[in-house]
Scaffold this active site. Structure first.
Site, mmCIF file in Angstrom:
data_model
loop_
_atom_site.group_PDB
_atom_site.id
_atom_site.type_symbol
_atom_site.label_atom_id
_atom_site.label_comp_id
_atom_site.label_asym_id
_atom_site.label_seq_id
_atom_site.Cartn_x
_atom_site.Cartn_y
_atom_site.Cartn_z
ATOM 1 N N LYS A 13 0.827 -1.211 0.000
ATOM 2 C CA LYS A 13 0.000 0.000 0.000
ATOM 3 C C LYS A 13 0.862 1.261 0.000
ATOM 4 O O LYS A 13 0.602 2.198 -0.742
ATOM 5 C CB LYS A 13 -0.921 0.036 1.228
ATOM 6 C CG LYS A 13 -1.875 -1.129 1.327
ATOM 7 C CD LYS A 13 -2.804 -0.993 2.532
ATOM 8 C CE LYS A 13 -2.116 -1.053 3.885
ATOM 9 N NZ LYS A 13 -1.570 -2.379 4.236
ATOM 10 N N ARG A 88 -9.531 0.484 8.812
ATOM 11 C CA ARG A 88 -9.066 -0.878 9.069
ATOM 12 C C ARG A 88 -10.118 -1.725 9.748
ATOM 13 O O ARG A 88 -9.883 -2.905 9.986
ATOM 14 C CB ARG A 88 -7.855 -0.787 9.992
ATOM 15 C CG ARG A 88 -6.530 -0.948 9.242
ATOM 16 C CD ARG A 88 -5.671 -1.688 10.116
ATOM 17 N NE ARG A 88 -4.280 -1.904 10.062
ATOM 18 C CZ ARG A 88 -3.294 -1.218 9.582
ATOM 19 N NH1 ARG A 88 -3.486 -0.122 8.928
ATOM 20 N NH2 ARG A 88 -2.078 -1.621 9.725
ATOM 21 N N ARG A 127 11.511 -6.970 5.709
ATOM 22 C CA ARG A 127 11.325 -5.526 5.529
ATOM 23 C C ARG A 127 12.110 -4.752 6.583
ATOM 24 O O ARG A 127 12.191 -5.150 7.735
ATOM 25 C CB ARG A 127 9.835 -5.195 5.640
ATOM 26 C CG ARG A 127 9.527 -3.726 5.430
ATOM 27 C CD ARG A 127 8.108 -3.542 4.978
ATOM 28 N NE ARG A 127 7.177 -3.448 6.104
ATOM 29 C CZ ARG A 127 5.891 -3.133 5.950
ATOM 30 N NH1 ARG A 127 5.392 -2.902 4.754
ATOM 31 N NH2 ARG A 127 5.110 -3.066 6.990
ATOM 32 N N ARG A 162 11.158 -2.948 12.405
ATOM 33 C CA ARG A 162 10.131 -2.394 13.278
ATOM 34 C C ARG A 162 9.847 -3.339 14.438
ATOM 35 O O ARG A 162 9.953 -4.544 14.300
ATOM 36 C CB ARG A 162 8.834 -2.186 12.484
ATOM 37 C CG ARG A 162 8.758 -0.844 11.813
ATOM 38 C CD ARG A 162 7.661 -0.735 10.799
ATOM 39 N NE ARG A 162 6.378 -1.323 11.195
ATOM 40 C CZ ARG A 162 5.298 -1.305 10.411
ATOM 41 N NH1 ARG A 162 5.350 -0.749 9.216
ATOM 42 N NH2 ARG A 162 4.180 -1.854 10.819
ATOM 43 N N ARG A 173 -0.516 -9.763 13.254
ATOM 44 C CA ARG A 173 -1.042 -8.682 12.397
ATOM 45 C C ARG A 173 -1.828 -9.254 11.230
ATOM 46 O O ARG A 173 -2.846 -8.698 10.827
ATOM 47 C CB ARG A 173 0.098 -7.809 11.875
ATOM 48 C CG ARG A 173 0.529 -6.750 12.894
ATOM 49 C CD ARG A 173 1.913 -6.223 12.597
ATOM 50 N NE ARG A 173 2.010 -5.505 11.353
ATOM 51 C CZ ARG A 173 3.133 -5.411 10.632
ATOM 52 N NH1 ARG A 173 4.230 -6.017 11.033
ATOM 53 N NH2 ARG A 173 3.152 -4.711 9.531
#
Ligand code: ADP
Ligand code: ZN
Length: 215
Positions: A13, A88, A127, A162, A173
């Site tokens: 996104k 969300r 990531r 992160r 998640r």
């Protein structure tokens, strides 16, 4: 353009939003970026949100709606906006609808970026994100490493993993996404706004959006 970008964490996104911004100057609004900025700055909002975020849980709808009510009324939204990571939940989508009616704006389209779960999981584990909250550039140790390991190409700050990108938090998640966010596709289908794009390449997704909007 006024778009919502739907899709699992890691669907791309943010990358797609950044590319669309370059087309017509619409602003990217990422609730995740806003929240991480607040956590680093140590504001009240950040203190409230941090625990939820690190566990991979959603922060309460009321906090998010407070942020978005202000953000969508800022001047830079007049050209257009790309909502990345919001709404969300169904209650957020309902509240957004009410808010947009109130301030007199309407959406062009809701793009659902559909990427297989195994691809997503792998992407999130590899990531890395620039820790400078004004930058938050995204890298991937496998597919998009920075020029100098651990250092952001754009701003020179450290690139980090992160806190919510451990395997446990990622799994959580993705479950949260399936339970709370995936139903939004049906919500926007009913509104006649949904466009689903299947593909792991952001080029393909951006091209499909341009075509759908006749850009
Ligand atoms: P990703 O899409 O990669 O999971 P984001 O940067 O969009 O990451 O969001 C990171 C975290 O911020 C989420 O796991 C959640 O805790 C919180 N968050 C972001 N946007 C929302 C939202 N609209 N509603 C509730 N929580 C949110
Ligand atoms: Zn940076």
């Amino acid at each position: 353009m006024k778009l919502i970008l739907l899709g699992a964490p890691g669907a791309g996104k943010g990358t797609v939003a950044k590319r669309l911004t370059a087309i017509d100057g619409s602003v990217q609004i990422s609730t995740g970026d806003i929240l991480r900025g607040a956590v680093q700055a140590g504001t009240e909002l950040g203190k409230e949100a941090e625990g939820y975020m690190n566990r991979g849980d959603l922060v309460p709808d009321s906090l998010i709606m407070g942020i978005m009510e202000q953000r969508l009324q800022m001047d830079d939204c007049k050209t257009g906006f790309l909502l990345d990571g919001f709404p969300r939940t169904i209650p957020q989508a309902e509240a957004l609808k009410t808010l947009m009616n109130k301030i007199g704006i309407s959406l062009d389209m809701v793009v659902n970026i559909d990427v297989p779960r195994d691809v997503i999981f792998d992407r999130l584990c590899t990531r890395r994100t620039c820790e400078n909250t004004k930058c938050q550039a995204i890298y991937n140790v496998k597919s998009m490493p920075s020029k100098v390991e651990g250092i952001c190409d754009k701003c020179g700050s450290n690139i980090v993993q992160r806190a919510d990108e451990t395997e446990v938090a990622i799994g959580h998640r993705l479950d949260t996404y399936n339970e709370k966010t995936a139903p939004l596709a049906g919500f926007y289908e009913k509104e006649g706004l949904l466009k689903t794009v299947t593909g792991t390449s952001s080029d393909v997704v951006v091209a499909a959006i341009e075509k759908a909007l006749s850009l």
